[in-house]
Scaffold this motif. Structure first.
Motif, PDB file in Angstrom:
ATOM      1  N   TYR A  30       1.784  -2.322   4.586  1.00 14.86           N
ATOM      2  CA  TYR A  30       1.923  -3.769   4.417  1.00 14.86           C
ATOM      3  C   TYR A  30       0.535  -4.378   4.225  1.00 14.86           C
ATOM      4  CZ  TYR A  30       6.451  -2.521   6.250  1.00 14.86           C
ATOM      5  OH  TYR A  30       7.672  -1.920   6.445  1.00 14.86           O
ATOM      6  N   PRO A  31       0.069  -4.393   2.986  1.00 16.78           N
ATOM      7  CA  PRO A  31      -1.307  -4.840   2.761  1.00 16.78           C
ATOM      8  C   PRO A  31      -1.462  -6.345   2.906  1.00 16.78           C
ATOM      9  CG  PRO A  31      -0.217  -4.467   0.668  1.00 16.78           C
ATOM     10  CD  PRO A  31       0.744  -4.007   1.731  1.00 16.78           C
ATOM     11  N   SER A  32      -2.702  -6.757   3.108  1.00 20.96           N
ATOM     12  CA  SER A  32      -3.083  -8.154   2.943  1.00 20.96           C
ATOM     13  C   SER A  32      -3.544  -8.329   1.502  1.00 20.96           C
ATOM     14  CB  SER A  32      -4.220  -8.524   3.908  1.00 20.96           C
ATOM     15  OG  SER A  32      -3.786  -8.419   5.243  1.00 20.96           O
ATOM     16  N   PHE A  34      -5.493 -10.822  -1.572  1.00 19.72           N
ATOM     17  CA  PHE A  34      -6.589 -11.780  -1.702  1.00 19.72           C
ATOM     18  C   PHE A  34      -6.808 -12.146  -3.167  1.00 19.72           C
ATOM     19  CE2 PHE A  34      -7.896 -10.716   2.578  1.00 19.72           C
ATOM     20  CZ  PHE A  34      -7.593  -9.373   2.698  1.00 19.72           C
ATOM     21  N   LEU A  46     -14.287 -15.493  -1.429  1.00 18.56           N
ATOM     22  CA  LEU A  46     -12.862 -15.484  -1.156  1.00 18.56           C
ATOM     23  C   LEU A  46     -12.275 -16.843  -1.529  1.00 18.56           C
ATOM     24  CD1 LEU A  46     -10.400 -14.014   0.046  1.00 18.56           C
ATOM     25  CD2 LEU A  46     -11.006 -15.028   2.251  1.00 18.56           C
ATOM     26  N   LYS A  49      -5.997 -16.178   0.630  1.00 16.48           N
ATOM     27  CA  LYS A  49      -5.467 -14.921   1.123  1.00 16.48           C
ATOM     28  C   LYS A  49      -4.047 -15.102   1.640  1.00 16.48           C
ATOM     29  CE  LYS A  49      -7.078 -15.378   5.898  1.00 16.48           C
ATOM     30  NZ  LYS A  49      -7.591 -16.754   5.869  1.00 16.48           N
ATOM     31  N   THR A  51      -1.485 -12.639   4.354  1.00 12.56           N
ATOM     32  CA  THR A  51      -1.512 -11.410   5.145  1.00 12.56           C
ATOM     33  C   THR A  51      -0.138 -10.805   5.375  1.00 12.56           C
ATOM     34  OG1 THR A  51      -1.495 -12.695   7.180  1.00 12.56           O
ATOM     35  CG2 THR A  51      -3.649 -12.052   6.305  1.00 12.56           C
ATOM     36  N   LYS A  52       0.935 -11.494   5.009  1.00 19.10           N
ATOM     37  CA  LYS A  52       2.265 -10.901   5.142  1.00 19.10           C
ATOM     38  C   LYS A  52       3.196 -11.495   4.108  1.00 19.10           C
ATOM     39  CE  LYS A  52       3.877 -13.898   8.897  1.00 19.10           C
ATOM     40  NZ  LYS A  52       2.749 -14.824   8.897  1.00 19.10           N
ATOM     41  N   SER A  95      -5.495  -2.560   5.801  1.00 15.97           N
ATOM     42  CA  SER A  95      -5.526  -2.825   7.241  1.00 15.97           C
ATOM     43  C   SER A  95      -6.808  -3.572   7.528  1.00 15.97           C
ATOM     44  CB  SER A  95      -5.434  -1.539   8.061  1.00 15.97           C
ATOM     45  OG  SER A  95      -6.608  -0.780   7.905  1.00 15.97           O
ATOM     46  N   GLY A  96      -7.066  -3.855   8.776  1.00 16.84           N
ATOM     47  CA  GLY A  96      -8.106  -4.815   9.121  1.00 16.84           C
ATOM     48  C   GLY A  96      -9.481  -4.549   8.556  1.00 16.84           C
ATOM     49  N   ASN A  97      -9.878  -3.284   8.467  1.00 12.63           N
ATOM     50  CA  ASN A  97     -11.251  -2.999   8.046  1.00 12.63           C
ATOM     51  C   ASN A  97     -11.351  -2.072   6.850  1.00 12.63           C
ATOM     52  OD1 ASN A  97     -12.831  -4.444  10.098  1.00 12.63           O
ATOM     53  ND2 ASN A  97     -11.766  -3.081  11.506  1.00 12.63           N
ATOM     54  N   THR A  98     -10.225  -1.723   6.243  1.00  9.68           N
ATOM     55  CA  THR A  98     -10.321  -0.799   5.112  1.00  9.68           C
ATOM     56  C   THR A  98     -10.959  -1.497   3.918  1.00  9.68           C
ATOM     57  OG1 THR A  98      -8.094  -1.380   4.433  1.00  9.68           O
ATOM     58  CG2 THR A  98      -8.343   0.591   5.794  1.00  9.68           C
ATOM     59  N   PRO A  99     -11.595  -0.727   3.049  1.00 11.02           N
ATOM     60  CA  PRO A  99     -12.195  -1.324   1.850  1.00 11.02           C
ATOM     61  C   PRO A  99     -11.137  -1.995   0.986  1.00 11.02           C
ATOM     62  CG  PRO A  99     -12.961   0.926   2.170  1.00 11.02           C
ATOM     63  CD  PRO A  99     -11.844   0.719   3.138  1.00 11.02           C
ATOM     64  N   LEU A 100     -11.578  -3.001   0.255  1.00  6.95           N
ATOM     65  CA  LEU A 100     -10.686  -3.697  -0.653  1.00  6.95           C
ATOM     66  C   LEU A 100     -10.511  -2.907  -1.941  1.00  6.95           C
ATOM     67  CD1 LEU A 100     -12.116  -7.282  -0.140  1.00  6.95           C
ATOM     68  CD2 LEU A 100      -9.906  -6.443   0.641  1.00  6.95           C
ATOM     69  N   PHE A 102      -9.687  -3.724  -5.822  1.00  8.95           N
ATOM     70  CA  PHE A 102      -9.720  -4.878  -6.721  1.00  8.95           C
ATOM     71  C   PHE A 102      -9.028  -4.583  -8.044  1.00  8.95           C
ATOM     72  CE2 PHE A 102     -12.624  -7.966  -4.825  1.00  8.95           C
ATOM     73  CZ  PHE A 102     -13.260  -7.225  -3.857  1.00  8.95           C
TER      74      PHE A 102
ATOM     75  N   TYR B  33     -19.919  -2.711   3.773  1.00  2.00           N
ATOM     76  CA  TYR B  33     -19.316  -2.027   2.635  1.00  2.00           C
ATOM     77  C   TYR B  33     -20.273  -2.057   1.443  1.00  2.00           C
ATOM     78  CZ  TYR B  33     -15.176  -3.363   5.360  1.00  2.00           C
ATOM     79  OH  TYR B  33     -14.271  -3.562   6.369  1.00  2.00           O
ATOM     80  N   TYR B  35     -19.961  -1.603  -2.771  1.00  2.00           N
ATOM     81  CA  TYR B  35     -19.098  -1.520  -3.936  1.00  2.00           C
ATOM     82  C   TYR B  35     -19.979  -1.452  -5.177  1.00  2.00           C
ATOM     83  CZ  TYR B  35     -15.308  -3.399  -0.948  1.00  2.00           C
ATOM     84  OH  TYR B  35     -14.381  -3.608   0.048  1.00  2.00           O
ATOM     85  N   GLY B 100      -7.510  -5.200  14.148  1.00  2.00           N
ATOM     86  CA  GLY B 100      -6.506  -6.207  13.841  1.00  2.00           C
ATOM     87  C   GLY B 100      -6.176  -6.205  12.369  1.00  2.00           C
ATOM     88  N   ARG B 101      -5.385  -7.132  11.969  1.00  2.00           N
ATOM     89  CA  ARG B 101      -4.787  -7.064  10.650  1.00  2.00           C
ATOM     90  C   ARG B 101      -5.768  -7.404   9.528  1.00  2.00           C
ATOM     91  NH1 ARG B 101      -0.367  -6.055   8.216  1.00  2.00           N
ATOM     92  NH2 ARG B 101       0.302  -7.178   6.367  1.00  2.00           N
ATOM     93  N   TYR B 102      -6.614  -8.351   9.721  1.00  2.00           N
ATOM     94  CA  TYR B 102      -7.441  -8.815   8.604  1.00  2.00           C
ATOM     95  C   TYR B 102      -8.824  -9.231   9.071  1.00  2.00           C
ATOM     96  CZ  TYR B 102      -9.382 -12.127   5.301  1.00  2.00           C
ATOM     97  OH  TYR B 102     -10.229 -12.795   4.478  1.00  2.00           O
ATOM     98  N   ASN B 103      -9.814  -8.747   8.366  1.00  2.00           N
ATOM     99  CA  ASN B 103     -11.191  -9.192   8.572  1.00  2.00           C
ATOM    100  C   ASN B 103     -11.755  -9.580   7.213  1.00  2.00           C
ATOM    101  OD1 ASN B 103     -12.502  -8.582  11.441  1.00  2.00           O
ATOM    102  ND2 ASN B 103     -10.993  -6.984  11.026  1.00  2.00           N
ATOM    103  N   GLN B 105     -14.085 -10.112   4.251  1.00  2.00           N
ATOM    104  CA  GLN B 105     -15.340  -9.515   3.805  1.00  2.00           C
ATOM    105  C   GLN B 105     -16.159 -10.573   3.070  1.00  2.00           C
ATOM    106  OE1 GLN B 105     -14.961  -5.731   1.776  1.00  2.00           O
ATOM    107  NE2 GLN B 105     -13.271  -5.119   3.112  1.00  2.00           N
TER     108      GLN B 105
END
Lengths: 112, 116
Positions: A30-32, A34, A46, A49, A51-52, A95-100, A102, B33, B35, B100-103, B105
């Motif tokens: 379940y991605p967020s 942006f 940004l 966004k 988130t759900k 998830s919260g800290n995974t790379p985006l 694009f 990060y 990129y 948590g769900r969102y941070n 960047q």
């Protein structure tokens, strides 16, 4: 793996026209979602966004709704201005800290 | 407060040379990060640090690319034996890194690397 597909540009509109930039995604879980914007000569910012599923993100007159059933997150604005000219990127984070991840970006030019 | 900063803003080098690109994240952000954005493309992930350690380096294209973050703040991306295909804008981003769900960047302005 996760991916984002957005409509190719460039898109050229007259001031006050309606804008839609399509974005669809493929992701596990379940991605967020942006939208980032890159104004000429500036870094990525940004824009909004969600988130759900069914969340609507909004900012500066732009809106996008997270549609899980169509795996989409289309960007819309009812009346564009010259100052909206920029490159717009759709992105997802799983998830919260995974790379985006694009999309390739869509260049918008608004003419007076 | 200060945002993410990157130096240099532009770097021109010759094929085969070594380059270092620096990123100063927002103070207190534990996640960092890197990129790479090629012309006409969206940013592509290279490596992600949580504190001092690389949590995910799966985006590094080959062993000529290496990044460090020895004190959990500033990070340096190092490219050995540069090739013309390495020419791109290298972006750095940082986030609070909370569980948590969102941070969100926050991105720096990028370093434009040109390999002649």
């Amino acid at each position: 793996g996760d991916s984002v597909t957005q409509m190719e540009g460039p898109v050229t509109l007259s001031e006050e026209a309606f804008l839609t930039i399509n974005c669809t995604y493929t992701a596990t879980g379940y991605p967020s979602l942006f939208w980032y914007v890159q104004y000429p000569g500036e870094g990525l910012q940004l824009l909004l966004k969600a988130t759900k599923a069914d969340d609507k993100g909004s900012n500066k007159g732009f809106e996008a709704t997270y549609r899980k059933e169509t795996t989409s997150f289309h960007l819309e604005k009812g009346s564009v201005q010259v100052s909206d000219s920029a490159v717009y990127f759709c992105a997802l984070g799983n998830s919260g800290n995974t790379p985006l991840v694009f999309g390739k970006g869509t260049r918008l030019s608004v003419i007076a | 407060g200060a945002g993410v900063s990157q130096t240099p803003s532009n770097k021109v080098t010759e094929k085969g040379k070594y380059v270092e690109l620096r990123c100063d994240p927002i103070s207190g952000h534990t996640a960092l990060y890197w990129y790479r954005q090629s012309l006409g493309q969206g940013p592509e992930f290279l490596i992600y640090f949580q504190g001092t350690g690389a949590a995910d380096d799966s985006g590094l294209p080959n062993d000529r690319f290496f990044a460090v973050r020895p004190e959990g703040s500033v990070s340096t991306l190092k490219i050995q034996r540069t090739e013309r295909g390495d020419s791109a804008v290298y972006l750095c981003a940082s986030s609070p890194g909370r569980l948590g769900r969102y941070n969100e960047q926050f991105f720096g302005p990028g370093t434009r690397l040109t390999v002649l």
